[in-house]
Design a protein around this motif. Sequence first.
Motif, PDB file in Angstrom:
ATOM      1  N   GLU A  62      48.059  38.977  96.710  1.00  0.00           N
ATOM      2  CA  GLU A  62      48.914  39.529  95.661  1.00  0.00           C
ATOM      3  C   GLU A  62      50.398  39.346  95.986  1.00  0.00           C
ATOM      4  O   GLU A  62      51.217  39.241  95.073  1.00  0.00           O
ATOM      5  CB  GLU A  62      48.577  40.996  95.434  1.00  0.00           C
ATOM      6  CG  GLU A  62      47.205  41.182  94.806  1.00  0.00           C
ATOM      7  CD  GLU A  62      46.888  42.628  94.483  1.00  0.00           C
ATOM      8  OE1 GLU A  62      47.749  43.506  94.692  1.00  0.00           O
ATOM      9  OE2 GLU A  62      45.757  42.892  94.021  1.00  0.00           O
TER      10      GLU A  62
ATOM     11  N   ARG B  19      52.643  37.551  93.312  1.00  0.00           N
ATOM     12  CA  ARG B  19      53.890  38.174  92.849  1.00  0.00           C
ATOM     13  C   ARG B  19      55.046  37.190  92.956  1.00  0.00           C
ATOM     14  O   ARG B  19      55.886  37.095  92.051  1.00  0.00           O
ATOM     15  CB  ARG B  19      54.163  39.431  93.694  1.00  0.00           C
ATOM     16  CG  ARG B  19      55.515  40.098  93.441  1.00  0.00           C
ATOM     17  CD  ARG B  19      55.498  40.893  92.148  1.00  0.00           C
ATOM     18  NE  ARG B  19      56.707  41.682  92.009  1.00  0.00           N
ATOM     19  CZ  ARG B  19      56.882  42.904  92.529  1.00  0.00           C
ATOM     20  NH1 ARG B  19      55.913  43.457  93.262  1.00  0.00           N
ATOM     21  NH2 ARG B  19      57.995  43.556  92.311  1.00  0.00           N
TER      22      ARG B  19
ATOM     23  N   LEU C 103      54.611  42.282  86.738  1.00  0.00           N
ATOM     24  CA  LEU C 103      55.648  42.105  87.755  1.00  0.00           C
ATOM     25  C   LEU C 103      55.946  43.384  88.533  1.00  0.00           C
ATOM     26  O   LEU C 103      56.429  43.322  89.663  1.00  0.00           O
ATOM     27  CB  LEU C 103      56.934  41.583  87.107  1.00  0.00           C
ATOM     28  CG  LEU C 103      56.834  40.213  86.429  1.00  0.00           C
ATOM     29  CD1 LEU C 103      58.175  39.810  85.840  1.00  0.00           C
ATOM     30  CD2 LEU C 103      56.347  39.152  87.395  1.00  0.00           C
TER      31      LEU C 103
ATOM     32  N   TRP D  13      54.677  34.648  90.069  1.00  0.00           N
ATOM     33  CA  TRP D  13      55.008  35.173  88.733  1.00  0.00           C
ATOM     34  C   TRP D  13      56.516  35.391  88.601  1.00  0.00           C
ATOM     35  O   TRP D  13      57.103  35.074  87.557  1.00  0.00           O
ATOM     36  CB  TRP D  13      54.283  36.487  88.469  1.00  0.00           C
ATOM     37  CG  TRP D  13      52.814  36.540  88.732  1.00  0.00           C
ATOM     38  CD1 TRP D  13      52.090  37.637  89.108  1.00  0.00           C
ATOM     39  CD2 TRP D  13      51.840  35.476  88.636  1.00  0.00           C
ATOM     40  NE1 TRP D  13      50.768  37.329  89.263  1.00  0.00           N
ATOM     41  CE2 TRP D  13      50.581  36.018  88.984  1.00  0.00           C
ATOM     42  CE3 TRP D  13      51.913  34.125  88.316  1.00  0.00           C
ATOM     43  CZ2 TRP D  13      49.416  35.259  89.015  1.00  0.00           C
ATOM     44  CZ3 TRP D  13      50.755  33.351  88.337  1.00  0.00           C
ATOM     45  CH2 TRP D  13      49.534  33.907  88.675  1.00  0.00           C
ATOM     46  N   GLU D  14      57.134  35.933  89.652  1.00  0.00           N
ATOM     47  CA  GLU D  14      58.578  36.169  89.590  1.00  0.00           C
ATOM     48  C   GLU D  14      59.338  34.846  89.461  1.00  0.00           C
ATOM     49  O   GLU D  14      60.325  34.754  88.728  1.00  0.00           O
ATOM     50  CB  GLU D  14      59.046  36.918  90.837  1.00  0.00           C
ATOM     51  CG  GLU D  14      58.632  38.380  90.894  1.00  0.00           C
ATOM     52  CD  GLU D  14      59.441  39.281  89.967  1.00  0.00           C
ATOM     53  OE1 GLU D  14      60.280  38.766  89.201  1.00  0.00           O
ATOM     54  OE2 GLU D  14      59.208  40.506  90.005  1.00  0.00           O
TER      55      GLU D  14
ATOM     56  N   ALA E 294      60.716  38.420  96.256  1.00  0.00           N
ATOM     57  CA  ALA E 294      59.264  38.209  96.276  1.00  0.00           C
ATOM     58  C   ALA E 294      58.903  36.986  97.112  1.00  0.00           C
ATOM     59  O   ALA E 294      57.910  36.980  97.843  1.00  0.00           O
ATOM     60  CB  ALA E 294      58.737  38.054  94.844  1.00  0.00           C
TER      61      ALA E 294
ATOM     62  N   PRO F 145      52.177  44.736  95.321  1.00  0.00           N
ATOM     63  CA  PRO F 145      51.120  43.927  95.950  1.00  0.00           C
ATOM     64  C   PRO F 145      50.329  44.742  96.970  1.00  0.00           C
ATOM     65  O   PRO F 145      50.902  45.533  97.718  1.00  0.00           O
ATOM     66  CB  PRO F 145      51.901  42.803  96.630  1.00  0.00           C
ATOM     67  CG  PRO F 145      53.249  42.807  96.011  1.00  0.00           C
ATOM     68  CD  PRO F 145      53.518  44.201  95.578  1.00  0.00           C
TER      69      PRO F 145
END
Length: 228
Positions: free
Chosen positions: A133, A137, A124, A140-141, A190, A128
Amino acid sequence: MGRTLEGVLEGYLTALKYERRVSSHTLIAYRRDLQRWIAHCRRVGIDRWNGLDEGAIRQYVGERRREGISARTLQRELSALRSLFDYLLKHRLVEDNPARRVRPPKSLRSLPETLSVDETSALLNEAPKSVLEIRDRAMWELFYSSGLRLGELVALDVTDLDLSEAMLRVRGGKGGKDRILPVGRLAREAIEAWLKVRASWVAMDESALFVNRRGKRMTGRGVQLRLS
């Protein structure tokens, strides 16, 4: 119908093909598993299916376990044998189904792999370096912030987000019910970064929040490959 081990097997496979119309893949799997049973019968001096009793079946299962064969494979092989004996019962070639009295070994349920705290932080905290990316990101966040399931993540549309209220709507989640989830600050930032560049990727009329290089909705497998 031939009464030999092989003759009965061929009759059974023919019935599967033309009466139950199973796929060629399934036929190949049944043939492979049942030929192993035939090989076992030959080793222990059995030349007819009605000679294969509960004891001989348990012997086979024990031998396969000692060879390191997985419980799942043995479950499948026993299932094939039970199905064959049901066929034999239907045609009155045997009087019972001994395979139904033998319980298959249980599969050990393995725990899913998880990231350590350090691995999660590294994932995290990495800045990026590309549009790809930036998207990753945001995924994932959001995963981390809202506790989404994989299927729920890829099903999200842009309209399911309300960043001003830091909320998102999950439509048709577990049990088919909608629910509202919070979106954390870092996830919100993000996602905002991703939405700024999403327009350069997204295909016309695509509503998905997360899209792939072709501008189409991400698949679960695609997300898994990116995480790997």
